[in-house]
Design a protein around this motif. Structure first.
Motif, PDB file in Angstrom:
ATOM      1  N   ASN A 220      11.917  12.896  -4.010  1.00  0.00           N
ATOM      2  CA  ASN A 220      10.944  13.711  -2.826  1.00  0.00           C
ATOM      3  C   ASN A 220       9.818  13.187  -3.988  1.00  0.00           C
ATOM      4  OD1 ASN A 220      12.375  15.291  -0.777  1.00  0.00           O
ATOM      5  ND2 ASN A 220      13.086  17.070  -2.162  1.00  0.00           N
ATOM      6  N   GLY A 221       9.823  13.108  -4.645  1.00  0.00           N
ATOM      7  CA  GLY A 221       7.735  12.887  -5.190  1.00  0.00           C
ATOM      8  C   GLY A 221       8.121  11.097  -5.205  1.00  0.00           C
ATOM      9  N   VAL A 222       8.735  10.536  -4.768  1.00  0.00           N
ATOM     10  CA  VAL A 222       8.863   8.937  -4.649  1.00  0.00           C
ATOM     11  C   VAL A 222       7.854   8.749  -2.863  1.00  0.00           C
ATOM     12  CG1 VAL A 222       9.680   6.409  -4.934  1.00  0.00           C
ATOM     13  CG2 VAL A 222       9.522   8.338  -6.943  1.00  0.00           C
ATOM     14  N   ARG A 223       9.227   9.638  -1.936  1.00  0.00           N
ATOM     15  CA  ARG A 223       9.172   9.550  -1.224  1.00  0.00           C
ATOM     16  C   ARG A 223       7.701   9.748  -0.560  1.00  0.00           C
ATOM     17  NH1 ARG A 223      13.306  11.768  -0.228  1.00  0.00           N
ATOM     18  NH2 ARG A 223      12.732  13.551   0.443  1.00  0.00           N
ATOM     19  N   LYS A 224       7.635  10.934  -1.092  1.00  0.00           N
ATOM     20  CA  LYS A 224       5.858  11.575  -0.488  1.00  0.00           C
ATOM     21  C   LYS A 224       4.580  10.469  -0.984  1.00  0.00           C
ATOM     22  CE  LYS A 224       3.047  15.377  -2.477  1.00  0.00           C
ATOM     23  NZ  LYS A 224       1.953  15.087  -1.467  1.00  0.00           N
ATOM     24  N   TYR A 225       5.227  10.298  -2.361  1.00  0.00           N
ATOM     25  CA  TYR A 225       3.820   9.148  -2.751  1.00  0.00           C
ATOM     26  C   TYR A 225       3.780   7.517  -1.437  1.00  0.00           C
ATOM     27  CZ  TYR A 225       1.699   5.408  -4.706  1.00  0.00           C
ATOM     28  OH  TYR A 225       1.290   3.636  -5.246  1.00  0.00           O
TER      29      TYR A 225
END
Length: 235
Positions: A220-225
Motif C-alpha cells: 500500500n505504501g508504494v502504491r500510495k507514493y
C-alpha cells in the motif's frame, strides 16, 4: 430548508427539491446508477457522490460550455483531492493534497482512454439519451464508469473535460481499495473488455495491463507514493 424524518428513522429531503430513490438491497454500483438514471427526467444529468463537495459554480461552468459545444455528450473536469472531515469547500480548499486532472479535447481523450480513465466520474455531466444508447452502466466491478465511457467512445459519442476544478473529493483509504489480487483480476477482465470492444489492440492491451496489475499488487505504501507523486498534480 429543513429535512424531514421518515418512518424508518432516516432523514429525507423535501420532494420539491430532491426525489430520493431508495433501493431495498445492495445490488452493486452499476444497477444502482442505472436505477437513478431511470428516474431522471431531464436530458442532461449531473452526478456526484454523497461525501464529496461540489464547487459552487460547477454546474454553471459545465452548462455554459455545453451551450457553446452542443456536440458534446459527456463533460467533466478537474477534481481536487483532500483528506479529513471538511464539510464545506472553503475548509476543503485548505487541505487539498493533489489534483486529478484529465485531458480536455476529444483528440487528447482519444489517446488517453486507451491507458487510463479519461473522465472524472464524481463531477461528470452527461446526456441521458447518449448514455442509454450505449447500454447505460453495466456490471464491471470498480470500472463501471470507465466501461461506460469506453462504450460511448466506441459508439462515437463526444467526450470532453474542463480544466477548472469542479469538485473536492475525499480520498481517505483510496489506495487500499485499489490493491490486492481480486482488484488485479478485475483489471484484467476490464482490459479484456476493451480489447473485445476493439478500442485497443492486443499490443496496447498487454503492456498497460501488466503495469496496472503490478501496481495493484504492490504494498500500500508504494502504491500510495505512485498515485501521489506520479499520477497526480500538486499545488
Amino acid at each position: 430548508m429543513n429535512d424531514r424524518v421518515m418512518p424508518d428513522g432516516k432523514r429525507d429531503m423535501p420532494g420539491t427539491v430532491f426525489r430520493v430513490v431508495r433501493l431495498t438491497e445492495n445490488q452493486g454500483l452499476g444497477k444502482a446508477l442505472n436505477e437513478g438514471l431511470r428516474h431522471c427526467t431531464c436530458e442532461w444529468i449531473a452526478r456526484m457522490d454523497t461525501d464529496d463537495l461540489a464547487a459552487p459554480d460547477r454546474c454553471e461552468k459545465q452548462l455554459k460550455y455545453l451551450e457553446r459545444h452542443p456536440d458534446v455528450d459527456v463533460l467533466s473536469g478537474t477534481i481536487a483531492e483532500f483528506q479529513g472531515d471538511a464539510l464545506d469547500v472553503q475548509a476543503a480548499e485548505k487541505v487539498v493534497t493533489s489534483y486529478k486532472t484529465v485531458p480536455q479535447t476529444p483528440e487528447e481523450i482519444f489517446r488517453y482512454i486507451k491507458q487510463r480513465n479519461p473522465i472524472n466520474h464524481p463531477c461528470v455531466m452527461f446526456k441521458k439519451s447518449s448514455v442509454e444508447l450505449s447500454g447505460g452502466y453495466q456490471p464491471c466491478p470498480y470500472f463501471e464508469d470507465y466501461d461506460l465511457w469506453v462504450r460511448m467512445y466506441r459508439d462515437q459519442a463526444v467526450l470532453a473535460n474542463l480544466s477548472d476544478t469542479l469538485l473536492y473529493m475525499r480520498v481517505n483509504g483510496m489506495h487500499q481499495r485499489r490493491g490486492g489480487i481480486q482488484y488485479a483480476k478485475y483489471i484484467v477482465e476490464f482490459r479484456m473488455k476493451m480489447y473485445r470492444y476493439q478500442v485497443i489492440t492486443f499490443g496496447e492491451f498487454l503492456p498497460m495491463t501488466v503495469a496496472r496489475v503490478l501496481v495493484s499488487l504492490m504494498p500500500n505504501g508504494v502504491r500510495k507514493y505512485l498515485y501521489d507523486k506520479k499520477l497526480r498534480k500538486h499545488k
